[in-house]
Design a protein around this motif. Structure first.
Motif, PDB file in Angstrom:
ATOM      1  N   LYS A  21       3.256 -20.221 -80.568  1.00 51.26           N
ATOM      2  CA  LYS A  21       4.767 -18.707 -80.190  1.00 51.26           C
ATOM      3  C   LYS A  21       4.474 -18.401 -79.156  1.00 51.26           C
ATOM      4  O   LYS A  21       5.344 -17.932 -78.363  1.00 51.26           O
ATOM      5  CB  LYS A  21       4.318 -17.700 -81.434  1.00 51.26           C
ATOM      6  CG  LYS A  21       4.723 -17.982 -82.909  1.00 51.26           C
ATOM      7  CD  LYS A  21       4.376 -16.658 -84.061  1.00 51.26           C
ATOM      8  CE  LYS A  21       3.241 -16.437 -83.867  1.00 51.26           C
ATOM      9  NZ  LYS A  21       1.769 -17.273 -85.064  1.00 51.26           N
ATOM     10  N   THR A  22       3.325 -17.619 -78.949  1.00 50.46           N
ATOM     11  CA  THR A  22       2.538 -16.849 -77.512  1.00 50.46           C
ATOM     12  C   THR A  22       2.853 -18.271 -76.438  1.00 50.46           C
ATOM     13  O   THR A  22       3.654 -17.688 -75.075  1.00 50.46           O
ATOM     14  CB  THR A  22       1.307 -16.581 -78.137  1.00 50.46           C
ATOM     15  OG1 THR A  22       0.773 -15.356 -78.548  1.00 50.46           O
ATOM     16  CG2 THR A  22       0.884 -15.778 -76.295  1.00 50.46           C
ATOM     17  N   THR A  23       2.015 -19.169 -76.542  1.00 54.12           N
ATOM     18  CA  THR A  23       2.819 -20.225 -75.296  1.00 54.12           C
ATOM     19  C   THR A  23       4.225 -20.648 -75.227  1.00 54.12           C
ATOM     20  O   THR A  23       4.423 -20.584 -74.027  1.00 54.12           O
ATOM     21  CB  THR A  23       2.010 -21.458 -75.978  1.00 54.12           C
ATOM     22  OG1 THR A  23       0.788 -21.165 -76.378  1.00 54.12           O
ATOM     23  CG2 THR A  23       2.258 -22.272 -75.106  1.00 54.12           C
ATOM     24  N   LEU A  70       8.676 -10.152 -76.572  1.00 55.41           N
ATOM     25  CA  LEU A  70       7.704  -9.158 -77.791  1.00 55.41           C
ATOM     26  C   LEU A  70       7.176  -9.901 -78.152  1.00 55.41           C
ATOM     27  O   LEU A  70       7.286 -10.111 -79.450  1.00 55.41           O
ATOM     28  CB  LEU A  70       8.699  -7.796 -78.579  1.00 55.41           C
ATOM     29  CG  LEU A  70       9.781  -6.590 -77.667  1.00 55.41           C
ATOM     30  CD1 LEU A  70      10.954  -6.653 -78.882  1.00 55.41           C
ATOM     31  CD2 LEU A  70       8.886  -5.958 -77.158  1.00 55.41           C
ATOM     32  N   ASP A  71       5.773 -10.595 -78.279  1.00 56.65           N
ATOM     33  CA  ASP A  71       4.815 -10.364 -78.506  1.00 56.65           C
ATOM     34  C   ASP A  71       3.895 -10.094 -79.339  1.00 56.65           C
ATOM     35  O   ASP A  71       2.729  -9.322 -78.969  1.00 56.65           O
ATOM     36  CB  ASP A  71       3.854 -11.259 -77.674  1.00 56.65           C
ATOM     37  CG  ASP A  71       2.917 -12.593 -78.331  1.00 56.65           C
ATOM     38  OD1 ASP A  71       2.746 -12.725 -79.125  1.00 56.65           O
ATOM     39  OD2 ASP A  71       2.282 -13.536 -77.734  1.00 56.65           O
ATOM     40  N   GLU A  72       4.425  -9.788 -80.734  1.00 57.36           N
ATOM     41  CA  GLU A  72       4.204  -8.965 -81.662  1.00 57.36           C
ATOM     42  C   GLU A  72       2.957  -8.120 -81.271  1.00 57.36           C
ATOM     43  O   GLU A  72       2.045  -6.947 -81.077  1.00 57.36           O
ATOM     44  CB  GLU A  72       1.617  -9.386 -82.235  1.00 57.36           C
ATOM     45  CG  GLU A  72       2.813 -11.251 -82.962  1.00 57.36           C
ATOM     46  CD  GLU A  72       1.445 -12.169 -82.862  1.00 57.36           C
ATOM     47  OE1 GLU A  72      -0.138 -11.347 -84.049  1.00 57.36           O
ATOM     48  OE2 GLU A  72       1.245 -12.819 -83.431  1.00 57.36           O
ATOM     49  N   PRO A  73       4.400  -7.269 -80.970  1.00 53.22           N
ATOM     50  CA  PRO A  73       4.488  -5.788 -80.292  1.00 53.22           C
ATOM     51  C   PRO A  73       4.029  -4.482 -81.145  1.00 53.22           C
ATOM     52  O   PRO A  73       3.243  -3.590 -80.459  1.00 53.22           O
ATOM     53  CB  PRO A  73       6.255  -4.996 -79.769  1.00 53.22           C
ATOM     54  CG  PRO A  73       6.597  -6.218 -80.848  1.00 53.22           C
ATOM     55  CD  PRO A  73       5.358  -6.879 -80.720  1.00 53.22           C
TER      56      PRO A  73
HETATM   57 MG    MG Z   1      -0.139 -15.141 -80.464  1.00 56.09          MG
END
Ligand code: MG
Ligand code: ADP
Length: 158
Positions: A21-23, A70-73
């Motif tokens: 996901k983050t990638t 928004l990465d797990e904000p």
């Molecule tokens: Mg992540």
């Protein structure tokens, strides 16, 4: 993975830790350069120069981003704060989408957030396992439906 995100879409990305996901969001934001393949905006590859211009523009103003990630904000927030942050961010996402066609990508483990997205991506070990709306993915009875079922049951029990 190969996918098209229409302008003005709110995209939610789900998947277990390490699924990519983050990638994905870093690639979309050009924090990472793809080893292979292409990321295009309106059919044009996100050139280095354009990226720098975008970064510079961002440094001065973020009022009209092309992509809002928004990465797990809210991973570290308490529940009322989380609710408030998400409501505010979703309102901003919709406002940006309507005004400029900006795309918002939200990475979240909370299905209460995910279900409100226009498009949901389910990642698994770096691959796009499923793509569709909440209703479409539930009907598919695949991984998304399974993950959603687990959380829905947990909420019902508590
Ligand atoms: Mg992540
Ligand atoms: N900079 C990096 N270099 C090499 N591997 C990485 C790097 N960042 C993440 N990974 C690996 O890529 C995979 C996906 O990670 P990540 O995108 O952070 O997953 P998620 O956000 O879905 O938890 C994991 O196996 C992780 O260890």
């Amino acid at each position: 993975m190969s996918l098209t995100i229409p302008a003005g879409t709110v995209v939610a990305v789900v998947g277990e830790y390490g699924s990519g996901k983050t990638t994905l969001v870093k690639l979309l934001n050009r924090f990472y350069r793809p080893d292979s393949g292409r990321i295009t905006v309106d059919g044009v590859d996100l050139s280095e120069g354009q990226w720098q211009k975008t970064a510079l523009a961002r440094a001065t103003t973020r009022r009209e981003p092309l992509l809002f990630g928004l990465d797990e904000p809210t991973a570290s927030l308490d529940v009322p704060s989380e609710q408030e942050v998400f409501q505010r961010q979703m309102a901003r996402a919709r406002e940006l989408a309507a005004r400029t066609g900006a795309i918002t990508v939200i990475l979240s483990h909370r299905f209460s957030t995910v279900t409100g997205a226009d498009l949901i991506l389910v990642l698994d070990r770096g691959r796009l396992e499923e793509i569709g709306s909440h209703q479409e993915l539930l009907a598919r009875q695949g991984r998304y439906a399974e993950l959603y079922g687990i959380q829905a049951t947990a909420y019902a029990e508590s």
